[in-house]
Design an enzyme around this catalytic site. Structure first.
Site, PDB file in Angstrom:
ATOM      1  N   ASN A 120      -6.177   1.036  13.261  1.00 19.46           N
ATOM      2  CA  ASN A 120      -4.838   0.442  13.382  1.00 19.46           C
ATOM      3  C   ASN A 120      -3.992   1.254  14.368  1.00 19.46           C
ATOM      4  O   ASN A 120      -4.465   2.229  14.932  1.00 19.46           O
ATOM      5  CB  ASN A 120      -4.176   0.369  11.999  1.00 19.46           C
ATOM      6  CG  ASN A 120      -4.117   1.720  11.338  1.00 19.46           C
ATOM      7  OD1 ASN A 120      -3.471   2.632  11.839  1.00 19.46           O
ATOM      8  ND2 ASN A 120      -4.826   1.880  10.224  1.00 19.46           N
ATOM      9  N   ASP A 134      -8.077  -1.190   5.600  1.00 18.84           N
ATOM     10  CA  ASP A 134      -8.192  -1.995   4.371  1.00 18.84           C
ATOM     11  C   ASP A 134      -9.639  -2.318   4.023  1.00 18.84           C
ATOM     12  O   ASP A 134      -9.991  -2.530   2.869  1.00 18.84           O
ATOM     13  CB  ASP A 134      -7.423  -3.309   4.549  1.00 18.84           C
ATOM     14  CG  ASP A 134      -5.979  -3.019   4.904  1.00 18.84           C
ATOM     15  OD1 ASP A 134      -5.249  -2.577   4.013  1.00 18.84           O
ATOM     16  OD2 ASP A 134      -5.604  -3.189   6.087  1.00 18.84           O
ATOM     17  N   ASP A 193      -7.819   1.722  -3.259  1.00 26.18           N
ATOM     18  CA  ASP A 193      -6.451   2.180  -3.029  1.00 26.18           C
ATOM     19  C   ASP A 193      -6.381   3.698  -3.273  1.00 26.18           C
ATOM     20  O   ASP A 193      -6.335   4.169  -4.413  1.00 26.18           O
ATOM     21  CB  ASP A 193      -5.508   1.428  -3.988  1.00 26.18           C
ATOM     22  CG  ASP A 193      -4.056   1.760  -3.709  1.00 26.18           C
ATOM     23  OD1 ASP A 193      -3.777   2.822  -3.144  1.00 26.18           O
ATOM     24  OD2 ASP A 193      -3.201   0.928  -4.067  1.00 26.18           O
ATOM     25  N   PHE A 237       4.061   5.797   1.658  1.00 28.24           N
ATOM     26  CA  PHE A 237       4.617   5.039   2.787  1.00 28.24           C
ATOM     27  C   PHE A 237       4.056   3.642   2.748  1.00 28.24           C
ATOM     28  O   PHE A 237       2.891   3.444   2.391  1.00 28.24           O
ATOM     29  CB  PHE A 237       4.195   5.677   4.121  1.00 28.24           C
ATOM     30  CG  PHE A 237       5.150   6.722   4.612  1.00 28.24           C
ATOM     31  CD1 PHE A 237       5.155   7.975   4.040  1.00 28.24           C
ATOM     32  CD2 PHE A 237       6.041   6.438   5.627  1.00 28.24           C
ATOM     33  CE1 PHE A 237       6.040   8.950   4.482  1.00 28.24           C
ATOM     34  CE2 PHE A 237       6.925   7.401   6.079  1.00 28.24           C
ATOM     35  CZ  PHE A 237       6.928   8.657   5.512  1.00 28.24           C
ATOM     36  N   LYS A 271       4.862  -2.731  -5.100  1.00 28.70           N
ATOM     37  CA  LYS A 271       3.871  -1.715  -4.700  1.00 28.70           C
ATOM     38  C   LYS A 271       4.198  -0.370  -5.336  1.00 28.70           C
ATOM     39  O   LYS A 271       3.325   0.350  -5.813  1.00 28.70           O
ATOM     40  CB  LYS A 271       3.907  -1.516  -3.171  1.00 28.70           C
ATOM     41  CG  LYS A 271       2.943  -2.378  -2.406  1.00 28.70           C
ATOM     42  CD  LYS A 271       2.855  -1.901  -0.969  1.00 28.70           C
ATOM     43  CE  LYS A 271       1.706  -2.589  -0.277  1.00 28.70           C
ATOM     44  NZ  LYS A 271       1.267  -1.946   0.931  1.00 28.70           N
TER      45      LYS A 271
END
Ligand SMILES: Cc1cc2nc3c(=O)[nH]c(=O)nc-3n(C[C@H](O)[C@H](O)[C@H](O)COP(=O)(O)O)c2cc1C
Length: 428
Positions: free
Chosen positions: A225, A296, A325, A343, A360
């Site tokens: 990313n 991800d 996660d 974050f 979240k």
């Protein structure tokens, strides 16, 4: 679109003092960097310093005459030069700081122009020592180094390790000029009107993750990313400039290498490597900041050879597994007292983003969550400014878009406040 940011050094009055270490040959680079950042710079060299670096070079680069020890005794001066300079400077940087100048400073000696300025200044002082490893390790030098850290306004920059001019490999290299420039920018980014720079993170052990992860598709390609790691690295250095010990676990970074100096670094590539490194380090940490942009998805099996175009097309649509996660897992295993800042980079409207972020924060269980929009002009990735909202238990605060170093200090302030509140609620 990228926006040009004004450096926190713009228009600031910085005195650069050079003492007699061979590292003085690097100080012109620091002066040049400060001038490029828009600071107003004056230079001062000790007599030994002037034998090692040209005062003419310092004068040319700072666009102002360079002060020598003898100038203190100029009969034409209507005010003592050391007082004039000490009052003029909003920040003094001693780079390099020699063992002799350190000794004079720690003993409260005003013997010489530099020594007198260091006693007379009421502004912050960045101290960047440089010397041979044996000299640096000498108990007398270490005791003087500890002593100056108890003086108000001192930002200590430990020497780095490497090949020294004396051919020895070890501690004693002056901090890189780019890191010293960052420390200077940090002083002016703390938002303290008085320029008071307490070492309020002393004794704290901070674990920070930064940068993207890369998941291999084949030996040549990867999924990643746009994260540069800048936010996490600036948080790491800001915490260190405030006295913390910092362990940085990072993916491939897009920042100057010098910004990693002084941090304990573990370089990783994949999300799995990142998770393992964080799990190992977490038990020794007081604070965890999860600023890394974790991929991800990961490939179930990465082929040993380069895929053809056709194989690549197939590989992009099948054979991917969700990455666990990492933050939730780390929080599940956390020890009591570990404070966690997460974050979340999101896109969409404010309302959508805040709703998602709150769910979240609750799902992951972090104490604080910084939500930053990454689909808006002039903020987000790389050297752009950043902003958003900070969410805590039952509250949220908007953090206006600002330079990442300044945002880093605001987040560190919020973490200290959360720590104090947690301690107070334990007591009551
Ligand atoms: C070539 C040379 C290199 C030196 N390098 C260092 C050094 O890296 N660090 C240091 O503390 N002293 C070093 N010294 C010794 C100092 O210059 C000496 O202690 C001097 O008195 C320092 O005075 P000052 O702090 O007023 O500049 C060096 C001396 C010479 C001749």
């Amino acid at each position: 679109m990228k926006t040009e940011q004004a450096s926190p050094l713009r228009g600031r009055r910085v005195l650069v003092a050079v003492s007699g270490s061979i590292a003085a040959v690097k100080t012109p680079l620091l002066v040049s960097a400060l001038i490029k950042a828009g600071a107003e710079v004056r230079c001062l060299v000790t007599t030994s310093g002037a034998a090692l670096v040209s005062p003419v070079a310092l004068a040319s680069l700072s666009r102002h005459r360079c002060y020598l020890e003898a100038d203190q005794w100029n009969p034409a001066a209507s005010r003592p030069l050391h007082i004039e300079l000490a009052e003029w400077a909003e920040l003094t940087i001693v780079a390099p700081l020699s063992a002799s100048s350190l000794a004079r400073w720690s003993q409260g000696s005003a013997d010489g122009l530099l020594a007198s300025v260091l006693l007379a200044t009421e502004a912050p002082v960045i101290a960047a020592p440089a010397m041979n490893t044996a000299m640096w390790r000498h108990p007398a030098v270490q005791s003087n180094w500890l002593q100056i850290q108890s003086f108000p306004g001192v930002v200590p920059l430990l020497p780095a390790s490497g090949l020294l001019a004396c051919d020895r490999v070890g501690d004693g290299r002056m901090a890189d000029p780019l890191l010293i420039e960052l420390a200077a920018a940090s002083v002016f980014s703390r938002g303290l009107g008085t320029l008071d720079v307490p070492l309020d993170w002393s004794g704290m052990s901070v674990l920070i993750s930064a940068g993207p992860t890369q998941e291999s598709i084949d030996p040549v390609r990867f999924l990643s990313n746009r994260s540069s790691g800048r936010m996490g690295v600036l948080l790491a250095q800001a915490a260190r400039f405030r006295g913390a010990t910092v362990h940085l676990v990072h993916g491939p970074l897009g920042i100057p290498d010098a910004w990693l100096e002084g941090l304990q670094c573990t370089a990783v590539e994949s999300a799995a490597e990142l998770g393992t490194a964080l799990q190992l380090a977490q038990p020794r940490s007081d604070v965890l900041v999860m600023a890394a942009a974790v991929a991800d998805l990961r490939r179930d099996v990465a082929p040993p050879g380069k895929l053809t175009k056709l194989e690549l097309q197939q590989a992009l649509t099948s054979g991917w597994t969700e990455v666990p996660d990492l933050l939730s897992n780390l929080i599940r295993q956390r020890h009591p007292g570990l404070l966690v800042l997460g974050f979340s980079a999101l896109t969409g409207s404010d309302a959508h983003l805040l709703e998602l972020a709150e769910s979240k924060r609750l799902a992951k269980g972090c104490d604080l969550l910084m939500v930053n929009p990454v689909d808006r002009d002039g903020q987000g990735f790389g050297d752009q400014p950043n902003g958003g909202w900070l969410l805590g238990d039952g509250w949220r605060r908007e953090l206006p878009v600002t330079a990442k170093l300044s945002l880093a200090h605001q987040l560190l302030d919020a973490l200290l406040k959360a720590r104090d509140q947690a301690a107070a609620s334990m007591e009551s």
